[in-house]
Every structure is written in C-alpha cells, then in structure tokens.
Design a protein around this motif. Sequence first.
Motif, short mmCIF file in Angstrom:
data_model
loop_
_atom_site.label_atom_id
_atom_site.label_comp_id
_atom_site.label_asym_id
_atom_site.label_seq_id
_atom_site.Cartn_x
_atom_site.Cartn_y
_atom_site.Cartn_z
N UNK A 28 0.85 -1.20 0.00
CA UNK A 28 0.00 0.00 0.00
C UNK A 28 0.88 1.25 0.00
N UNK A 29 1.89 1.26 0.87
CA UNK A 29 2.82 2.38 0.90
C UNK A 29 3.59 2.50 -0.41
N UNK A 30 4.02 1.36 -0.94
CA UNK A 30 4.80 1.35 -2.16
C UNK A 30 4.03 1.99 -3.32
N UNK A 31 2.80 1.56 -3.53
CA UNK A 31 1.99 2.12 -4.62
C UNK A 31 1.58 3.56 -4.31
N UNK A 32 1.28 3.83 -3.06
CA UNK A 32 0.87 5.18 -2.67
C UNK A 32 1.96 6.20 -2.90
N UNK A 33 3.17 5.91 -2.49
CA UNK A 33 4.27 6.86 -2.68
C UNK A 33 4.66 6.98 -4.15
N UNK A 34 4.60 5.87 -4.89
CA UNK A 34 4.90 5.95 -6.33
C UNK A 34 3.90 6.87 -7.02
N UNK A 35 2.65 6.77 -6.64
CA UNK A 35 1.60 7.61 -7.23
C UNK A 35 1.78 9.08 -6.83
N UNK A 36 2.05 9.32 -5.55
CA UNK A 36 2.20 10.69 -5.05
C UNK A 36 3.40 11.39 -5.68
N UNK A 37 4.46 10.69 -5.88
CA UNK A 37 5.68 11.29 -6.41
C UNK A 37 5.73 11.25 -7.93
N UNK A 38 4.74 10.62 -8.54
CA UNK A 38 4.64 10.51 -9.99
C UNK A 38 5.87 9.84 -10.59
N UNK A 48 12.69 -0.16 -4.94
CA UNK A 48 12.35 -0.27 -3.52
C UNK A 48 12.33 -1.71 -3.04
N UNK A 49 11.73 -2.58 -3.81
CA UNK A 49 11.64 -3.98 -3.40
C UNK A 49 13.02 -4.62 -3.36
N UNK A 50 13.88 -4.31 -4.33
CA UNK A 50 15.25 -4.85 -4.34
C UNK A 50 16.02 -4.36 -3.12
N UNK A 51 15.95 -3.08 -2.85
CA UNK A 51 16.66 -2.51 -1.71
C UNK A 51 16.11 -3.06 -0.39
N UNK A 53 14.62 -5.98 0.11
CA UNK A 53 15.01 -7.38 0.28
C UNK A 53 16.51 -7.50 0.61
N UNK A 54 17.34 -6.64 -0.01
CA UNK A 54 18.77 -6.62 0.31
C UNK A 54 18.97 -6.29 1.79
N UNK A 55 18.25 -5.29 2.28
CA UNK A 55 18.38 -4.91 3.69
C UNK A 55 17.85 -6.01 4.61
N UNK A 56 16.83 -6.73 4.17
CA UNK A 56 16.32 -7.85 4.97
C UNK A 56 17.44 -8.88 5.20
N UNK A 57 18.12 -9.25 4.12
CA UNK A 57 19.20 -10.24 4.22
C UNK A 57 20.35 -9.69 5.06
N UNK A 58 20.74 -8.45 4.79
CA UNK A 58 21.85 -7.84 5.53
C UNK A 58 21.55 -7.77 7.03
N UNK A 59 20.35 -7.35 7.39
CA UNK A 59 20.01 -7.24 8.81
C UNK A 59 19.83 -8.61 9.47
N UNK A 60 19.50 -9.63 8.69
CA UNK A 60 19.45 -10.99 9.23
C UNK A 60 20.86 -11.45 9.60
N UNK A 61 21.82 -11.13 8.75
CA UNK A 61 23.21 -11.46 9.05
C UNK A 61 23.68 -10.68 10.28
N UNK A 62 23.31 -9.38 10.36
CA UNK A 62 23.66 -8.56 11.52
C UNK A 62 23.06 -9.18 12.80
N UNK A 63 21.84 -9.67 12.70
CA UNK A 63 21.17 -10.32 13.84
C UNK A 63 22.03 -11.47 14.38
#
Length: 191
Positions: A28-38, A48-51, A53-63
């Motif tokens: 919802x946020x992803x589509x909403x911000x894409x629409x608002x910012x044109x 956004x999704x790539x970044x 998911x990359x942060x998900x993996x990185x923070x899992x390693x940090x965990x």
Amino acid sequence: MRYLESSHPIVDRLAMCLSILCWFIYPILLFGFAYMREFQLPYYILLNLSFFMFLQVLLTVVHEKAHAYAASCFSFKTEISYRNKDKKHFRDGQKFFKPCCLFKGDAKISKIAFVTIAIAPAITLSLIFLLFLLLFKTYLSQFSDVFYFGVLLYVIKLRGCSGDISLIIGALKQSKGVKFQQLDAGNFRIL
C-alpha cells in the motif's frame, strides 16, 4: 531432561500478526508513494523492493553476528551457519538461506549470559534504527517514504527476534543456578 525451545505460542502468534500487518502495509505504501511522487511505477517498485530485500538479508546477518559477538564477550566460541544444510527441509520448501548462530563444543551457558546473548540482536537492531533516524532526520522530512519503509523494515526485523524473546521468557522462568546447552539452532537443554 528439560528443554528450552525458541517457540512460545503467544509470542509466535503476536509476531505472525505483526509480520502479516507489515507485509500488508508495505505494498500500500509502495503504490501510494509511487503515485504521489509521480514516479514510473515499475522502476520505483523494482528499486524499492530490491533494496528492501537486500536490507532484509543484511540485517538478518547482523542479527546472527550480534549473537556471536555477545557470546564472544562471555568467551564462548560460535560459528554462524548461513545455509539450512538439512536437504529434507529444502525439498519441503523451507528457507535455504537460514542463518543461525551455533555454539562450538558443548558450551554450558549461565542464565545471565544466555539472556544477554539472546537479547543482543534486538538491542543491535534498535541501535541501528536509532542511528537511521538520527542520520536521516533532515532527509526524512523531504522523503517520508524512506521513513515509513525504514519503520516497516525495523518492525519486520524485530519480528525475527521473536524466537529470542521466547528463549528469554523460558530462561527467566528457570532457577538461579541453571545452565543451558545448545542442542541445535534455537533448542537448548536445561542443565
């Protein structure tokens, strides 16, 4: 023989509800911000999704590294396994990339060390999020989508600490001189 598992029904249910809520809010946020910012929708979503998911993996390693560092402060040797080596689980569709911190040898962990090692990732992730808020304070006022995605990522990663919270709850219920010995990832024998 008594055992301690990284699973507690109430904590697991709360964590699952929180995770579902975050993954529902994210698109919802992803589509909403894409629409608002044109922005061009496919590029914005892909970036956004790539970044994210990359942060998900990185923070899992940090965990897992936070567990290892906290264990080293108590002179325990650990090893971080990044892959689920059990081929049966891989065939059944479970995660192949599943990092876990394993104690080397038959380490006997005191209650205070156990709780400290278990809580370390939640503290580390909270400090990273606090740093994120402090460093990007002026940036976030212009691009609120970065703030909302950061909050969602933080909440989802804290959901990853639910097993640790279950272990802490179980450990705090034990008597004063008790020790813990790891059987496998997330499972401990109470000595």
